[in-house]
Design a protein around this motif. Structure first.
Motif, mmCIF file in Angstrom:
data_model
loop_
_atom_site.group_PDB
_atom_site.id
_atom_site.type_symbol
_atom_site.label_atom_id
_atom_site.label_comp_id
_atom_site.label_asym_id
_atom_site.label_seq_id
_atom_site.Cartn_x
_atom_site.Cartn_y
_atom_site.Cartn_z
ATOM 1 N N SER B 34 -15.317 -31.239 -28.737
ATOM 2 C CA SER B 34 -14.528 -30.821 -29.908
ATOM 3 C C SER B 34 -13.548 -29.723 -29.510
ATOM 4 O O SER B 34 -12.420 -29.679 -29.988
ATOM 5 C CB SER B 34 -15.444 -30.372 -31.047
ATOM 6 O OG SER B 34 -16.017 -29.137 -30.729
ATOM 7 N N SER B 35 -13.988 -28.858 -28.577
ATOM 8 C CA SER B 35 -13.092 -27.805 -28.092
ATOM 9 C C SER B 35 -11.889 -28.433 -27.390
ATOM 10 O O SER B 35 -10.753 -27.995 -27.555
ATOM 11 C CB SER B 35 -13.873 -26.913 -27.132
ATOM 12 O OG SER B 35 -13.026 -26.025 -26.503
ATOM 13 N N GLY B 36 -12.156 -29.501 -26.622
ATOM 14 C CA GLY B 36 -11.089 -30.219 -25.932
ATOM 15 C C GLY B 36 -10.115 -30.845 -26.915
ATOM 16 O O GLY B 36 -8.901 -30.685 -26.783
ATOM 17 N N LEU B 39 -8.071 -28.202 -28.600
ATOM 18 C CA LEU B 39 -7.039 -27.665 -27.705
ATOM 19 C C LEU B 39 -5.845 -28.620 -27.657
ATOM 20 O O LEU B 39 -4.692 -28.202 -27.746
ATOM 21 C CB LEU B 39 -7.621 -27.469 -26.295
ATOM 22 C CG LEU B 39 -6.699 -26.782 -25.302
ATOM 23 C CD1 LEU B 39 -6.581 -25.293 -25.605
ATOM 24 C CD2 LEU B 39 -7.210 -26.962 -23.880
ATOM 25 N N LEU B 45 1.466 -27.585 -24.948
ATOM 26 C CA LEU B 45 1.332 -27.732 -23.500
ATOM 27 C C LEU B 45 0.277 -28.784 -23.155
ATOM 28 O O LEU B 45 0.499 -29.652 -22.297
ATOM 29 C CB LEU B 45 0.949 -26.372 -22.870
ATOM 30 C CG LEU B 45 0.625 -26.383 -21.382
ATOM 31 C CD1 LEU B 45 1.833 -26.768 -20.550
ATOM 32 C CD2 LEU B 45 0.111 -25.017 -20.925
ATOM 33 N N ILE B 48 1.620 -32.229 -23.772
ATOM 34 C CA ILE B 48 2.567 -32.652 -22.713
ATOM 35 C C ILE B 48 1.793 -33.066 -21.455
ATOM 36 O O ILE B 48 2.073 -34.107 -20.853
ATOM 37 C CB ILE B 48 3.568 -31.507 -22.389
ATOM 38 C CG1 ILE B 48 4.513 -31.281 -23.573
ATOM 39 C CG2 ILE B 48 4.377 -31.820 -21.131
ATOM 40 C CD1 ILE B 48 5.385 -30.042 -23.448
ATOM 41 N N LEU B 49 0.820 -32.239 -21.077
ATOM 42 C CA LEU B 49 0.053 -32.540 -19.854
ATOM 43 C C LEU B 49 -0.708 -33.859 -19.993
ATOM 44 O O LEU B 49 -0.746 -34.664 -19.069
ATOM 45 C CB LEU B 49 -0.916 -31.396 -19.528
ATOM 46 C CG LEU B 49 -0.266 -30.092 -19.075
ATOM 47 C CD1 LEU B 49 -1.327 -29.029 -18.831
ATOM 48 C CD2 LEU B 49 0.567 -30.284 -17.813
ATOM 49 N N ILE B 52 1.674 -36.654 -19.586
ATOM 50 C CA ILE B 52 2.040 -36.844 -18.168
ATOM 51 C C ILE B 52 0.919 -37.589 -17.440
ATOM 52 O O ILE B 52 1.174 -38.546 -16.698
ATOM 53 C CB ILE B 52 2.335 -35.483 -17.484
ATOM 54 C CG1 ILE B 52 3.659 -34.911 -18.011
ATOM 55 C CG2 ILE B 52 2.397 -35.633 -15.967
ATOM 56 C CD1 ILE B 52 3.985 -33.521 -17.524
ATOM 57 N N VAL B 53 -0.332 -37.153 -17.664
ATOM 58 C CA VAL B 53 -1.474 -37.801 -17.007
ATOM 59 C C VAL B 53 -1.531 -39.276 -17.411
ATOM 60 O O VAL B 53 -1.701 -40.162 -16.563
ATOM 61 C CB VAL B 53 -2.805 -37.090 -17.367
ATOM 62 C CG1 VAL B 53 -4.000 -37.890 -16.863
ATOM 63 C CG2 VAL B 53 -2.827 -35.686 -16.775
ATOM 64 N N LYS B 56 1.376 -41.244 -15.875
ATOM 65 C CA LYS B 56 1.173 -41.330 -14.424
ATOM 66 C C LYS B 56 0.119 -42.393 -14.081
ATOM 67 O O LYS B 56 0.322 -43.229 -13.204
ATOM 68 C CB LYS B 56 0.711 -39.957 -13.961
ATOM 69 C CG LYS B 56 0.930 -39.684 -12.529
ATOM 70 C CD LYS B 56 0.723 -38.219 -12.228
ATOM 71 C CE LYS B 56 -0.594 -37.705 -12.750
ATOM 72 N NZ LYS B 56 -0.855 -36.333 -12.362
ATOM 73 N N PHE B 57 -0.985 -42.355 -14.783
ATOM 74 C CA PHE B 57 -2.044 -43.320 -14.483
ATOM 75 C C PHE B 57 -1.652 -44.744 -14.878
ATOM 76 O O PHE B 57 -2.074 -45.701 -14.244
ATOM 77 C CB PHE B 57 -3.375 -42.887 -15.109
ATOM 78 C CG PHE B 57 -4.096 -41.895 -14.249
ATOM 79 C CD1 PHE B 57 -5.137 -42.291 -13.413
ATOM 80 C CD2 PHE B 57 -3.720 -40.562 -14.232
ATOM 81 C CE1 PHE B 57 -5.777 -41.382 -12.584
ATOM 82 C CE2 PHE B 57 -4.358 -39.643 -13.413
ATOM 83 C CZ PHE B 57 -5.394 -40.055 -12.586
ATOM 84 N N ILE B 59 1.375 -45.838 -14.541
ATOM 85 C CA ILE B 59 2.232 -46.277 -13.429
ATOM 86 C C ILE B 59 1.371 -46.598 -12.204
ATOM 87 O O ILE B 59 1.519 -47.653 -11.582
ATOM 88 C CB ILE B 59 3.294 -45.188 -13.089
ATOM 89 C CG1 ILE B 59 4.282 -45.037 -14.244
ATOM 90 C CG2 ILE B 59 4.032 -45.536 -11.801
ATOM 91 C CD1 ILE B 59 5.241 -43.868 -14.092
ATOM 92 N N PHE B 60 0.441 -45.677 -11.868
ATOM 93 C CA PHE B 60 -0.345 -45.845 -10.637
ATOM 94 C C PHE B 60 -1.275 -47.056 -10.722
ATOM 95 O O PHE B 60 -1.303 -47.894 -9.833
ATOM 96 C CB PHE B 60 -1.176 -44.594 -10.352
ATOM 97 C CG PHE B 60 -0.365 -43.409 -9.918
ATOM 98 C CD1 PHE B 60 0.950 -43.562 -9.507
ATOM 99 C CD2 PHE B 60 -0.899 -42.133 -9.921
ATOM 100 C CE1 PHE B 60 1.719 -42.482 -9.117
ATOM 101 C CE2 PHE B 60 -0.151 -41.041 -9.531
ATOM 102 C CZ PHE B 60 1.167 -41.223 -9.132
#
Lengths: 518, 101, 45
Positions: B34-36, B39, B45, B48-49, B52-53, B56-57, B59-60
């Motif tokens: 729940s904290s996650g 957040l 931020l 956004i992160l 991106i993850v 990225k995954f 694509i990879f």
């Protein structure tokens, strides 16, 4: 029948791997080192209960999180490249190379991925001690991941613990412990992770130095610098020690790399170490010209570092290529002919097995095993090709070593002025510490160039040359993916730079402008 | 020696867990999750992160590993025997270097 | 023998981390002697 080797395919495959590895390495050092520094600050918080230390730990954890999120998975591309660009190498060494890589995946997954969630989201949700243990487990997990990767890498430089099976054309592991605890691997591991610690320390010193220059977050910056400079100083001294260990093992197992690192063409007893020097452009093996335009040498030091004996003979490039009977060094020509005997024996073995002629097969196998250690040489055309690019390795090595020693002095000075609380008065040093962060990366990249370009022409030292390791694919496909990865990874690095700088400017309290002064 | 160290390490880890009851343990796990989520919900931020993850995954794993590599880039081998044959061929056949020039 | 020396050499890694922590704490103590009292680490335990 003669098979063509497409040099464009080999060079672009090498270039692509180097590109992705160097981009990958932009993210890794911060992951390796910052976790320990965060753990130290959090330990002080747990032991003293001072909330400011927790605030410091949280701030660096936020920057660590950005780096982790953007960097995670960039190594996947390297893993994919083994299958696409380096299919022959993957098959020949897959049994050995695959085991550490699989262990790395498991370690990274179980330790880092599990405990990183507790580290990021566990503040105030789990007990302080469990949270602290989680941070240490993330730190040790990251280092353990590095251990497995470097074990695999070290095996390519010093192949041990395996036999070659001519029926499957694969190296098979016979001694896992010899592979894991190869002295080459352990030195490489210690040298690499401590370089990550030094880079991370400089990152924290640089960001904190910027705060001090701007007069913001002063207490956070001062405390962070004390912690990072202490860890950085210790790590940089240890880095020099492990560098000495690495040089020793290079001298034992890769004399051609050592000769290139030192620009040593003619072998000497009691060889000196070139502290500063300029190589003569166009110098060729056996041309009788001097190797250096000028040099400042420390007498006997190379013999001491390489062989722990001030009068030991250090072979030069000419000894290794032309041979030196007095020192019992075989010429490259002789190695190439033995290598050809090994490869011919392997071909005969294959034919004999196909014809079910076991007597001929066993004779061919015996001849192959006798000459197995020269197998890779059988593919070479030019004896001079056993020496890697001397100027590139020589100058890269000097950049790494000079910066490495400069960092010890710099950390010592920063630490002294930090603990005496005189850092803010020495603004030039704060600016230098900001500059030191990219220089630390430069030193590290130079180190990788020495290690990897210095291994050429081999992927597996003496056994498999790079040109035979590639896949039978079209060079254009490699060129296309090279630019694709270059674009993708550049975008990631730019995103990291933008997000990092924005977060640093905002500071620990996420203030859009300014920030508190103490 | 190594068994004793491993045992001590496990015992040390266990010392953190042994006082926790199962219900309390699950509550802690739920707290971390729940904290996650909190957040990610409240921080730009973190969003956004996460994006991106995710990209990225995609694509990879999705594009590179799932599509491009197996279809266009990966060398094709019918089975291990075929691959052994190819590698032995490359190892034992004399070579000459060709360039584009 | 080579294996044993490698294992011992590997153990310097956790030792380095421990030494890094001890040195950091020692340097923080030295640092705090040189700064105003209200900025020093408060001992709440």
């Amino acid at each position: 029948m003669i098979e063509n080797i497409d040099l464009a395919l080999v060079n672009w495959s090498r270039g692509q791997f180097a590109l992705v590895a160097l981009y990958h390495w932009l993210f890794i050092p911060l992951t390796l080192g910052m976790t320990y520094i965060i753990a130290f600050t959090q330990t002080i918080y747990v032991r003293t209960g001072d909330k400011e230390w927790e605030r410091i730990a949280k701030f660096w954890a936020k920057l660590f999180g950005i780096n982790f999120a953007i960097g995670v998975g960039t190594g996947i591309i390297l893993g994919l490249e083994f299958g696409t660009n380096w299919a022959n190498y993957s098959w020949i060494s897959g049994d050995i190379f695959g085991a550490p890589l699989a262990a790395e995946g498991i370690m990274a997954f179980f330790l880092e991925s599990t405990f990183i969630a507790v580290m990021f989201f566990g503040w105030g949700k789990v007990s302080k001690k469990f949270h602290l243990v989680s941070i240490y487990l993330v730190a040790f997990g990251a280092s353990l991941s590095a251990l497995w990767i470097l074990v695999a890498n070290a095996w390519m430089n010093y192949p041990v613990g395996m036999v070659f099976n001519p029926d499957t054309a694969r190296h098979e592991m016979v001694d896992f412990w010899a592979v894991l605890f190869s002295p080459y691997a352990i030195n490489k591991f210690l040298h690499t992770i401590t370089s990550g610690f030094v880079i991370s320390s400089f990152f924290i010193v640089a960001v904190s130095g910027w705060y001090l220059l701007k007069g913001r977050n002063i207490l956070l910056a001062k405390r962070s610098i004390v912690i990072a400079a202490s860890f950085g100083l210790l790590s940089s001294v240890f880095l020099a020690t492990t560098g000495d260990g690495s040089a020793y093992w290079v001298a034992q197992k890769q004399p051609a790399k050592l000769a290139a690192m030192e620009g040593l063409y003619e072998g000497q007893e009691g060889a000196g170490l070139v502290a500063i020097g300029m190589l003569r452009p166009g110098k060729q093996i056996g041309d009788g010209e001097k190797a250096f335009v000028f040099k400042i040498e420390i007498p006997k030091l190379l013999s001491v570092l390489g062989y722990r004996n001030a009068n030991a003979f250090v072979p030069g490039a000419e000894d290794l290529v032309l041979g030196n009977a007095g020192q019992d060094i075989m010429s490259a020509d002789e190695k190439i002919s033995r290598g050809k005997v090994a490869l011919n024996a392997l071909a005969e073995y294959k034919e004999a097995v196909a014809l079910d002629d076991m007597q001929s097969a066993s004779a061919a196998q015996a001849r192959f095993e006798e000459n197995y250690y020269y197998m890779g040489y059988g593919h070479l055309f030019d004896p001079n090709g056993i020496i890697p690019n001397v100027p590139f390795i020589f100058y890269s090595f000097r950049i790494m070593v000079m910066l490495g020693f400069a960092f010890i002095a710099l950390f010592l000075l920063i630490l002294y002025l930090a603990v005496t609380d005189k850092l803010q008065e020495n603004r030039w040093l704060l600016r230098t510490s900001i500059l030191a962060f990219p220089l630390a990366f430069l030193a590290s990249m130079a180190g990788w160039i020495v290690a990897e370009v210095g291994r050429q022409p081999w992927t597996i030292q003496g056994l498999l040359p790079t040109m035979v390791s590639t896949s039978n694919i079209n060079a254009n496909a490699v060129i296309l993916t090279f630019w694709m990865f270059a674009a993708l990874l550049t975008v990631l690095v730019l995103a990291e730079f933008k997000i990092m700088t924005t977060t640093i400017k905002r500071g620990p309290d996420n203030a859009k402008k300014g920030g508190e002064n103490v | 020696m190594s068994a004793r160290v491993t045992f001590a390490f496990i015992a040390y880890l266990w010392s953190f867990f042994k006082h926790l009851k199962v219900r309390q343990f699950l509550k802690t796990i739920a707290g971390i999750f729940s904290s996650g989520f909190e957040l990610i919900r409240s921080s730009r931020l973190a969003k956004i992160l996460l994006l991106i993850v995710f990209i990225k995954f995609m694509i990879f794993y999705g594009f590179l590993k799932g599509f491009l590599y197996p279809k266009y880039l990966k060398p094709h081998y019918e089975n291990d025997a075929h691959r052994t044959e190819q590698v032995l061929h490359d190892l034992t056949t004399p070579h000459k270097i060709v360039t584009d020039d | 023998m080579e294996l044993l020396s490698s294992i011992i050499w590997l153990l310097t890694w956790p030792l380095l981390i421990y030494a890094g922590y001890r040195l950091s704490v020692y340097m923080v103590r030295v640092f705090e002697r040189n700064i105003p009292e209200d900025q020093r680490t408060c001992k709440t335990r």
